[in-house]
Every structure is written in C-alpha cells, then in structure tokens.
Scaffold this motif. Sequence first.
Motif, PDB file in Angstrom:
ATOM      1  N   SER A 290      -2.419  46.781   4.076  1.00  9.17           N
ATOM      2  CA  SER A 290      -2.385  47.983   3.239  1.00  9.17           C
ATOM      3  C   SER A 290      -1.574  47.647   1.992  1.00  9.17           C
ATOM      4  CB  SER A 290      -1.718  49.134   4.001  1.00  9.17           C
ATOM      5  OG  SER A 290      -0.383  48.788   4.341  1.00  9.17           O
ATOM      6  N   ASP A 291      -1.517  48.583   1.048  1.00  5.89           N
ATOM      7  CA  ASP A 291      -0.696  48.351  -0.148  1.00  5.89           C
ATOM      8  C   ASP A 291       0.750  48.080   0.242  1.00  5.89           C
ATOM      9  OD1 ASP A 291      -2.920  48.772  -1.632  1.00  5.89           O
ATOM     10  OD2 ASP A 291      -2.244  50.613  -2.603  1.00  5.89           O
ATOM     11  N   ARG A 292       1.226  48.840   1.213  1.00 10.72           N
ATOM     12  CA  ARG A 292       2.618  48.681   1.647  1.00 10.72           C
ATOM     13  C   ARG A 292       2.843  47.297   2.246  1.00 10.72           C
ATOM     14  NH1 ARG A 292       5.562  49.912   6.342  1.00 10.72           N
ATOM     15  NH2 ARG A 292       7.753  50.412   5.925  1.00 10.72           N
ATOM     16  N   ARG A 293       1.885  46.819   3.049  1.00 12.65           N
ATOM     17  CA  ARG A 293       2.071  45.500   3.683  1.00 12.65           C
ATOM     18  C   ARG A 293       1.916  44.367   2.669  1.00 12.65           C
ATOM     19  NH1 ARG A 293      -0.726  47.900   8.405  1.00 12.65           N
ATOM     20  NH2 ARG A 293       0.953  48.456   9.862  1.00 12.65           N
ATOM     21  N   TYR A 294       1.074  44.550   1.660  1.00 12.34           N
ATOM     22  CA  TYR A 294       1.002  43.529   0.604  1.00 12.34           C
ATOM     23  C   TYR A 294       2.346  43.447  -0.125  1.00 12.34           C
ATOM     24  CZ  TYR A 294      -3.970  42.312   0.805  1.00 12.34           C
ATOM     25  OH  TYR A 294      -5.192  41.800   1.195  1.00 12.34           O
ATOM     26  N   GLU A 295       2.973  44.605  -0.312  1.00  9.66           N
ATOM     27  CA  GLU A 295       4.282  44.620  -0.959  1.00  9.66           C
ATOM     28  C   GLU A 295       5.321  43.938  -0.072  1.00  9.66           C
ATOM     29  OE1 GLU A 295       7.204  47.769  -3.309  1.00  9.66           O
ATOM     30  OE2 GLU A 295       5.290  48.423  -2.458  1.00  9.66           O
ATOM     31  N   MET A 296       5.269  44.225   1.231  1.00 18.01           N
ATOM     32  CA  MET A 296       6.176  43.576   2.175  1.00 18.01           C
ATOM     33  C   MET A 296       5.978  42.061   2.185  1.00 18.01           C
ATOM     34  SD  MET A 296       5.599  46.453   5.145  1.00 18.01           S
ATOM     35  CE  MET A 296       6.344  45.597   6.525  1.00 18.01           C
ATOM     36  N   LYS A 297       4.713  41.651   2.130  1.00 14.91           N
ATOM     37  CA  LYS A 297       4.386  40.225   2.149  1.00 14.91           C
ATOM     38  C   LYS A 297       4.903  39.536   0.891  1.00 14.91           C
ATOM     39  CE  LYS A 297       0.570  37.204   3.530  1.00 14.91           C
ATOM     40  NZ  LYS A 297      -0.842  37.161   3.962  1.00 14.91           N
ATOM     41  N   ALA A 298       4.715  40.169  -0.246  1.00 11.42           N
ATOM     42  CA  ALA A 298       5.202  39.598  -1.504  1.00 11.42           C
ATOM     43  C   ALA A 298       6.719  39.453  -1.473  1.00 11.42           C
ATOM     44  CB  ALA A 298       4.786  40.491  -2.676  1.00 11.42           C
ATOM     45  N   TYR A 299       7.386  40.459  -0.936  1.00 13.66           N
ATOM     46  CA  TYR A 299       8.844  40.415  -0.836  1.00 13.66           C
ATOM     47  C   TYR A 299       9.280  39.281   0.090  1.00 13.66           C
ATOM     48  CZ  TYR A 299      13.659  42.002  -0.182  1.00 13.66           C
ATOM     49  OH  TYR A 299      15.032  42.072  -0.138  1.00 13.66           O
ATOM     50  N   GLN A 320       4.190  48.384 -10.359  1.00 17.19           N
ATOM     51  CA  GLN A 320       5.036  47.953 -11.467  1.00 17.19           C
ATOM     52  C   GLN A 320       6.415  47.542 -10.963  1.00 17.19           C
ATOM     53  OE1 GLN A 320       5.384  50.933 -14.518  1.00 17.19           O
ATOM     54  NE2 GLN A 320       6.153  49.510 -16.046  1.00 17.19           N
ATOM     55  N   ASP A 321       6.892  48.261  -9.948  1.00 18.54           N
ATOM     56  CA  ASP A 321       8.205  47.963  -9.382  1.00 18.54           C
ATOM     57  C   ASP A 321       8.212  46.572  -8.753  1.00 18.54           C
ATOM     58  OD1 ASP A 321      10.911  48.713  -8.518  1.00 18.54           O
ATOM     59  OD2 ASP A 321      10.058  48.671  -6.511  1.00 18.54           O
ATOM     60  N   LEU A 322       7.153  46.239  -8.010  1.00 25.20           N
ATOM     61  CA  LEU A 322       7.067  44.929  -7.368  1.00 25.20           C
ATOM     62  C   LEU A 322       6.959  43.811  -8.407  1.00 25.20           C
ATOM     63  CD1 LEU A 322       6.780  43.122  -4.883  1.00 25.20           C
ATOM     64  CD2 LEU A 322       4.338  43.687  -4.836  1.00 25.20           C
ATOM     65  N   ASN A 323       6.120  44.015  -9.407  1.00 22.05           N
ATOM     66  CA  ASN A 323       5.976  43.007 -10.459  1.00 22.05           C
ATOM     67  C   ASN A 323       7.291  42.778 -11.203  1.00 22.05           C
ATOM     68  OD1 ASN A 323       3.248  42.652  -9.891  1.00 22.05           O
ATOM     69  ND2 ASN A 323       2.612  44.246 -11.316  1.00 22.05           N
ATOM     70  N   GLN A 324       8.027  43.868 -11.416  1.00 22.84           N
ATOM     71  CA  GLN A 324       9.323  43.762 -12.075  1.00 22.84           C
ATOM     72  C   GLN A 324      10.301  42.982 -11.214  1.00 22.84           C
ATOM     73  OE1 GLN A 324      10.271  44.865 -15.235  1.00 22.84           O
ATOM     74  NE2 GLN A 324      12.092  43.658 -14.768  1.00 22.84           N
ATOM     75  N   LYS A 325      10.216  43.197  -9.903  1.00 24.14           N
ATOM     76  CA  LYS A 325      11.104  42.489  -8.975  1.00 24.14           C
ATOM     77  C   LYS A 325      10.821  40.984  -8.999  1.00 24.14           C
ATOM     78  CE  LYS A 325      12.334  44.656  -5.364  1.00 24.14           C
ATOM     79  NZ  LYS A 325      12.375  45.393  -4.084  1.00 24.14           N
ATOM     80  N   ILE A 326       9.553  40.632  -9.062  1.00 23.79           N
ATOM     81  CA  ILE A 326       9.190  39.209  -9.119  1.00 23.79           C
ATOM     82  C   ILE A 326       9.669  38.584 -10.425  1.00 23.79           C
ATOM     83  CG2 ILE A 326       7.252  37.587  -9.217  1.00 23.79           C
ATOM     84  CD1 ILE A 326       5.720  39.478  -7.350  1.00 23.79           C
ATOM     85  N   GLU A 327       9.517  39.325 -11.527  1.00 26.77           N
ATOM     86  CA  GLU A 327       9.988  38.832 -12.826  1.00 26.77           C
ATOM     87  C   GLU A 327      11.507  38.637 -12.812  1.00 26.77           C
ATOM     88  OE1 GLU A 327       8.723  41.308 -16.024  1.00 26.77           O
ATOM     89  OE2 GLU A 327       6.589  41.158 -15.511  1.00 26.77           O
TER      90      GLU A 327
END
Length: 374
Positions: A290-299, A320-327
């Motif tokens: 799900s979107d949430r699990r993709y975010e968890m996976k990226a983290y 946007q929050d996740l992309n900002q975190k990666i940046e």
Amino acid sequence: MLSVMFIKSETKELKPFQKLSIPEACEITETLETQYQRTRKKAHADFFILDEEDQEVYAGTLSIGSGLAHHVVDHIKKKLSSLKMDDIQEARKRSFLEQLEKEVPAHLKTTDGSFSLEEETENHMQKTQTPVLSTRNRRLIYSGGVLSLLILSATCFSTVATSQDRAETIQDLQKQVKLEQKITGTYEKALLGDSEGALKRLSSIDEQSLTKEQKNVYMSLLIDQKKYKEAVKLQGNHPEAVESMISKKGDVHALKEFQQTFPSPNGAFDLAYHEQRWEDMMSQSGVEMSDRRYEMKAYGYLKLDKVKEAKEAAAHIQSQDLNQKIETYEKTKKDIEETKKQVEEENKKDKKDENKIKSLTDQQKKQEEALKNL
C-alpha cells in the motif's frame, strides 16, 4: 451549541472521543494545519459534528496539512458548498452553516476566497428565484428533528435522496434516528472510559446498520480490549483490515499478539518495521503493498543506507514529505563526509588546531545524530 468529536486521528493532538466546542476545534485544527504545512506533513482525522443533544449531524474526514482548508469548519463549508440540493435541503444546509459560522472565532473567519454564506445564499436565490427564509423558519428547519438530522449528515445526503425517491415513511426515518442516538450514547461511554459498556452496546446493534466510520470505532475498541477474533469477524473475516489498524496504532505488543493468532506476510512486514528489523522487513515476500508500506519500505532502505532503493520505493507513491526526507538524508550524508574530510585534513597538519578539530568532531557527532533520528 454544536460540538466536534474526533473519532479517529493520525495526529496525537486530536484525541479520539474528546468532545470539543467549535471554537476549540477551530483553534486546534488551524494550528495543526499551519504546523503541518510548514513541516510538509499530512494527516487525516475522522470527526462528527454533534448537536445540543449529542446527536450526530455531520460526519467527515479532515485532511490536515493539505492546504484545502484552514480549519475544521472551513473544511465543512467547502465540502457542502459543492453539493447540489433541492430548495428544502439548501435551506437546511444554510441554517447548519450559519450556526457553525457564528461559533467560529473572529480571527479565524475565512475571507480569502473561501465559501461565503452570503454568496451562497445569493447565488442560490438567483438560480431558484425563491424568497430567502426568515431566521425563525431557518431555525425551525434546522431543529426539525428527524429529517434535519438525516439530511445534515454528510454520509446521509445520498441516502435521504434515495429514501425520498422510494417514499419511505417518517416512521422508517425515526428508526434511523433512534439508531444514531444509540450509537452516540455508545461514543459517550467510550469517552468516559467505559470500553466494556461501549462494546456491549455496539454488539447489540445490527452490523449492517453501522457506517464505515462507526465500524472503525467498534473495531478500535475491540482491539484495545484485545478481542482480535471479534474484530476480524466484524471485518467479514478479513484479518488484514484489523492488522492494518493495529499497525497504524503503533502498538508493537498487540501487533505481535495478533500475528501469532493470524499470521500473514503483511503482519510480518509491519512487525519488522516497528521493531526496526530492516533486513527482515526487506526479505519478507508476499506483502500487499500500500502507499503506507511503500513509505515504510523507503524509510527502511534509508536506515540501511540504500538511497537508490529508497528512491525506487518512494517513486510508487506521491509523498512530498517522504521525498523531502530522502533529500535531507542525502544532504546530511554529504555534510558528514565533508566534515570528516575537514577533520582528516586538520589532523594531517604539523601544527594542529585542537580547538578546530574538537569543534568539527562535535559537529560531525551532531550530524550523525540527526541522520540517526531522521
């Protein structure tokens, strides 16, 4: 006086089952909206508007940090302004919105192009060519009991239209109102800490009569009481819905207990995430993403210092929050490497500047701590 009750929230500031006045709710949600927009965060909160007798007259979901509304009342105004209704429903809508508007603190009243009660009334008059209702008539329509309750509920607009088409009787509608009153009483019990009493009342209600939001409240209470089998049964014997709610609550102990009774790849993935077992999480197969699990996976990939893989996971969703975190992670890593290089260069000098080395070393520690806590 109207009041607001948040029944499910992704932010700790809005406590479930806490009843707030309209001014209080506007102040809190306006503050949260500002904070979340500034930090580029987003959260959702399900809520009810209750009347003087604590009857539910509106149900909605507020998107915090989205920039769509300044506060909870602004959200309702914008939602209802887009709904097309007949003359009677429009009158009820205006009466409801006017009562809400009166209770909004003066400094929070929207004047930047948001939906205006006066404009809406004028536009509707031009379209229908019907006289404006007097204040007394609008008050009577709003407090008209059965029909007002159902028509003002956001989840009931389409239901009422269908009911009218089918010429349902007032007696049928009264039964619906009694059910709403029973459910509202149940929320009050939960608010006062009587979870057992709330569960007993909810279990006596036909599940088919519960809305999605009400089922979620029921399921949340069952989970809190560790009645996982009943929660799964409530969800039509689909344990993944229950597991997902437990995971969102962040209760690792409950998630572990549930996984023992209802093992699944989803549960294994979520549990590994909460226990920060990143390698185990990545190796889990058969997970419904799900979107949430993709975010968890990226983290998780960031925690493993795999930026490329983190970006690939983030590409599946729009966050946007996740992309900002990666940046931020990439920048902090770069800063750490630069600081390390400066420390090495200073140590190679014949005349070392110990104060500068100490300052750079302290800076590096802070950068590494920031990276760890990202």
